[in-house]
Design a protein around this motif. Structure first.
Motif, PDB file in Angstrom:
ATOM      1  N   PHE A 275      -1.214  -0.122   1.463  1.00  0.00           N
ATOM      2  CA  PHE A 275      -0.804  -0.327   0.073  1.00  0.00           C
ATOM      3  C   PHE A 275       0.455   0.475  -0.250  1.00  0.00           C
ATOM      4  O   PHE A 275       1.414  -0.044  -0.815  1.00  0.00           O
ATOM      5  CB  PHE A 275      -1.937   0.060  -0.880  1.00  0.00           C
ATOM      6  N   ILE A 276       0.468   1.747   0.136  1.00  0.00           N
ATOM      7  CA  ILE A 276       1.623   2.613  -0.143  1.00  0.00           C
ATOM      8  C   ILE A 276       2.877   2.084   0.540  1.00  0.00           C
ATOM      9  O   ILE A 276       3.941   1.978  -0.071  1.00  0.00           O
ATOM     10  CB  ILE A 276       1.328   4.064   0.287  1.00  0.00           C
TER      11      ILE A 276
ATOM     12  N   HIS B   2       3.439  -0.976   1.624  1.00  0.00           N
ATOM     13  CA  HIS B   2       3.778  -2.280   1.041  1.00  0.00           C
ATOM     14  C   HIS B   2       4.530  -2.090  -0.276  1.00  0.00           C
ATOM     15  O   HIS B   2       5.570  -2.711  -0.494  1.00  0.00           O
ATOM     16  CB  HIS B   2       2.497  -3.092   0.801  1.00  0.00           C
ATOM     17  N   GLN B   3       4.011  -1.244  -1.151  1.00  0.00           N
ATOM     18  CA  GLN B   3       4.632  -1.004  -2.451  1.00  0.00           C
ATOM     19  C   GLN B   3       6.039  -0.433  -2.282  1.00  0.00           C
ATOM     20  O   GLN B   3       6.950  -0.784  -3.018  1.00  0.00           O
ATOM     21  CB  GLN B   3       3.778  -0.058  -3.301  1.00  0.00           C
ATOM     22  N   HIS B   4       6.190   0.453  -1.310  1.00  0.00           N
ATOM     23  CA  HIS B   4       7.499   1.070  -1.073  1.00  0.00           C
ATOM     24  C   HIS B   4       8.525   0.015  -0.643  1.00  0.00           C
ATOM     25  O   HIS B   4       9.640  -0.025  -1.160  1.00  0.00           O
ATOM     26  CB  HIS B   4       7.380   2.171  -0.026  1.00  0.00           C
TER      27      HIS B   4
ATOM     28  N   THR C  39       8.375  -3.362  -0.952  1.00  0.00           N
ATOM     29  CA  THR C  39       8.574  -4.466  -1.901  1.00  0.00           C
ATOM     30  C   THR C  39       8.887  -3.983  -3.306  1.00  0.00           C
ATOM     31  O   THR C  39       9.109  -4.814  -4.199  1.00  0.00           O
ATOM     32  CB  THR C  39       7.314  -5.349  -1.969  1.00  0.00           C
ATOM     33  N   GLU C  40       8.913  -2.697  -3.496  1.00  0.00           N
ATOM     34  CA  GLU C  40       9.140  -2.090  -4.814  1.00  0.00           C
ATOM     35  C   GLU C  40       8.164  -2.634  -5.851  1.00  0.00           C
ATOM     36  O   GLU C  40       8.485  -2.781  -7.022  1.00  0.00           O
ATOM     37  CB  GLU C  40      10.590  -2.289  -5.259  1.00  0.00           C
ATOM     38  N   GLY C  41       6.956  -2.978  -5.396  1.00  0.00           N
ATOM     39  CA  GLY C  41       5.910  -3.446  -6.293  1.00  0.00           C
ATOM     40  C   GLY C  41       6.098  -4.850  -6.822  1.00  0.00           C
ATOM     41  O   GLY C  41       5.360  -5.287  -7.700  1.00  0.00           O
TER      42      GLY C  41
ATOM     43  N   PHE D  46       0.092  -6.899  -3.282  1.00  0.00           N
ATOM     44  CA  PHE D  46      -0.301  -6.314  -2.002  1.00  0.00           C
ATOM     45  C   PHE D  46      -0.997  -7.321  -1.091  1.00  0.00           C
ATOM     46  O   PHE D  46      -0.766  -7.346   0.105  1.00  0.00           O
ATOM     47  CB  PHE D  46      -1.193  -5.097  -2.257  1.00  0.00           C
TER      48      PHE D  46
END
Length: 147
Positions: free
Chosen positions: A48-49, A51-53, A55-57, A61
């Protein structure tokens, strides 16, 4: 007012650049895994971390993660990882490489196969081993007895 609207539009376009890049990215891959880990929740958190980094959220996810559901199965990420093998995700190669790194850190074996590898005919099959694959109409198995 027009300047603020223009800035808002430019910011929106800028923020969506990554989404466009990842969703229309031509190079996609299938990420397969096998193995067992005692820290499934740690894998999920790290995935998750990362992925978020990347794709910039902007991309959910679970967008590319295999969500196949069997009868009596939850079809969620925890269930998928506890299955000990299978297709983990299919999506942009760059993102699949990040997922692969995380799975490897937790001791899972992985194989990354380009999504565009399709058999040239309907009766053809793909045999994958390690980072390589062979496409043929059929394969024969022979169990060797080593003494």
């Amino acid at each position: 007012m027009i300047t603020k609207m223009k800035e808002a539009i430019e910011n929106e376009i800028y923020e969506s650049d990554i989404y466009v890049l990842l969703t229309s990215y031509e190079l996609t891959a299938n990420l397969f895994f096998r193995g067992e880990t005692t820290n499934i929740k740690g894998i999920i958190a790290d995935l998750f971390i990362r992925h978020q980094h990347l794709t910039e959220g902007l991309i959910p996810f679970v967008q590319y993660i295999n969500s196949y559901k069997e009868e009596n199965a939850f079809g969620d990420l925890e269930w998928l990882l506890s299955a000990k093998q299978g297709l983990f995700a299919n999506g942009p190669t760059e993102l699949m490489q990040i997922y692969e790194e995380v799975l490897n850190i937790y001791g899972l074996k992985t194989s990354l196969l380009p999504s565009d590898v399709t058999p040239p005919c309907s009766e053809c099959k793909i045999l994958q081993f390690g980072g390589s694959y062979i496409i043929a109409r059929d394969f024969n198995e022979v169990k060797l007895d080593y003494k």
